[in-house]
Design an enzyme around this catalytic site. Sequence first.
Site: not given
Length: 887
Positions: A197, A268
């Site tokens: 991320e 995710e």
Amino acid sequence: MSKSSRIRMKSRTRYLIAILLVISLCSKASSHDDEKKKKGVTYDGTSLIINGKRELLFSGSVHYPRSTPHMWPSIIDKARIGGLNTIQTYVFWNVHEPEQGKYDFKGRFDLVKFIKLIHEKGLYVTLRLGPFIQAEWNHGGLPYWLREVPDVYFRTNNEPFKEHTERYVRKILGMMKEEKLFASQGGPIILGQIENEYNAVQLAYKENGEKYIKWAANLVESMNLGIPWVMCKQNDAPGNLINACNGRHCGDTFPGPNRHDKPSLWTENWTTQFRVFGDPPTQRTVEDIAFSVARYFSKNGSHVNYYMYHGGTNFGRTSAHFVTTRYYDDAPLDEFGLEKAPKYGHLKHVHRALRLCKKALFWGQLRAQTLGPDTEVRYYEQPGTKVCAAFLSNNNTRDTNTIKFKGQDYVLPSRSISILPDCKTVVYNTAQIVAQHSWRDFVKSEKTSKGLKFEMFSENIPSLLDGDSLIPGELYYLTKDKTDYAWYTTSVKIDEDDFPDQKGLKTILRVASLGHALIVYVNGEYAGKAHGRHEMKSFEFAKPVNFKTGDNRISILGVLTGLPDSGSYMEHRFAGPRAISIIGLKSGTRDLTENNEWGHLAGLEGEKKEVYTEEGSKKVKWEKDGKRKPLTWYKTYFETPEGVNAVAIRMKAMGKGLIWVNGIGVGRYWMSFLSPLGEPTQTEYHIPRSFMKGEKKKNMLVILEEEPGVKLESIDFVLVNRDTICSNVGEDYPVSVKSWKREGPKIVSRSKDMRLKAVMRCPPEKQMVEVQFASFGDPTGTCGNFTMGKCSASKSKEVVEKECLGRNYCSIVVARETFGDKGCPEIVKTLAVQVKCEKKEGKQDEKKKKEDKDEEEEDDEDDDEEEEEEDKENKDTKDMENKNQDM
């Protein structure tokens, strides 16, 4: 034919046979070479291609340090049975290298053993390497010692950081290669991830952020390991690295890969919201998760990972700041590894439905039709064949909609997607759950909880340490991730005439802290406590204090709840007291922060002596349980609870602290930090059976309690079960997706009996002993909390008892004929059932036992057939490429 002609014919025949034999051998050799070339993982814009075959990938996050080696086999088995073919895990740098150059790969940290076990179970692995992982894990997985490397800046184009990162990356990947764990070596690792991320922080580092991310990509690609690499939430993932999505609804929020030849991967899909102390309960419904998965695969998705599939436990001090010890408990497998139904079963069914669509998804052409403001059809058809799969979508959150597709009407419940693997037959709807439900219960172990006798040892409060600084030290630096605690001491002299004269006025000690909590003593007396929260770590302690004339000694215990786990410039995050002053003196506010001698001491006496171990406990004098002061250690012995159920300790009327069993850290507890609902965020704390000794043997429990006045009598040991099982099926639901199979382009029934059924199964070795609720009509509520409606068939309970009592497994046809019911013809009826399972002494009825076994074997056969069908449908990459080129 003359003799010479026959001889010439035989000679030519032998020659032709020889030629054909050579061609055959060459062909086989070439084929063998092709197979060897296929080893490993490649990709295109459709999917990953694993050892020459396309795969729909259903993955689940399971973190090896958050469970135990004893639990791993069961968790992986349940994941496989739940329809997963891949396990995803982070690699946790700070547990493997807690001290620079000293590695730990034992016990819960045995990464190689974990991956090999996954391979043995027939699943793939996605390895998320870090170096930064976040994961609500202490320091985001980065070892503390990295903070103290000279001139280091984390996660940017910084030479010290890159040097240590490269060494770590090569260490881990070298281990994987040495053990032959990459798919290119015949192992299970099909995908790797570097960084995590990074787009969330990249702007903070400007051009150095871009340079760093390119460096990280080049590092892993240069190792030529035969697998693709991803970067999640990294829109500009460089080169051949695949940018992947994280979120709840990637089918609508993900713009797609940054290059047309990269597949759409979802790293995710959050199955719930992680919790921090002070949080109220939260959940994400399985209907919403299933909707998101179906939506994603209808839009060219080929891989989804559930974060988490099993959350597990943040043992010891491994959680990030304020994060609870229990992690992602609302995942398909709960903290204890038990199936959370219906989340587990309903997702298993969506995996099966999507597998039935595999041919169309891989080799069909996508078409989409918008039928209204909230309705849409997306379908894949393979030209020249009957292969077709459709996704009918209703995005309205309140109303049911009816749509027409290929000449047929379909009713779509609100906010749902129906899956039609042949563009005709509805095999699954995301909002209609035919899978079993369950309710978790914590049952007190009377034998283990009874007669717990505690001894106590209280910490000495340092009144004045040698001054080593003119300002209070930084708490992370003092503790170095070896402890949550550090003492700060100073003294202040107050003249008699400086105290306020006016009645009711008092002197106030004020401490402004950057986090996370503190405990204050003045002249050896407890003065109070204060803490921040996850959203606002900084806080202020301000309380009236009875200072005395002359010298006053102030002792402040700075307390951490973990290190930060996210954000830019993590190496420059600070915690601990930053401003200390006395308010209310006649001479005005007195600032003690600067130019006042401060002494510091990291850790508590009990920690240094390891009083939570058998050997360490002998180094201090334990006293009988008496006045329960702050900062007290409590010790007792308990017998290992009976049976095989998971075990937890209930800390009902305790305050805040840490728990150890037989010297192993169970985790942080915090009962006094109440949610807005007036309840603790977490009450039960998991003690894995592998932490304890054998049955009937004694185990040592040690508790460090920070707060005064706690009630040790409230502590219980509980056994965890999901022995309350339910079904809640509407008569208009589609039959279970397990009722269907694929034969070529067709979807056909598996059996002659295609009636809709409510199905329930007890845990192994248990049978249904009580029907606690049964209603065919309009019941409301959920498992554990059903309520009768206005219309219920009178024979509901009688029918269920006849079908289910005394059995491990039962199925009930959801139809009015089953219950002899003709009432309320105007409503769509639902069958809601709740039964209790128990282990019964004596033999089960042999007829029922055989029927249960037959049903179980039928389920297993269904799974085997599904795998065989998948094998038939898999084609090699070359065939698929040729097909795509032809189109």
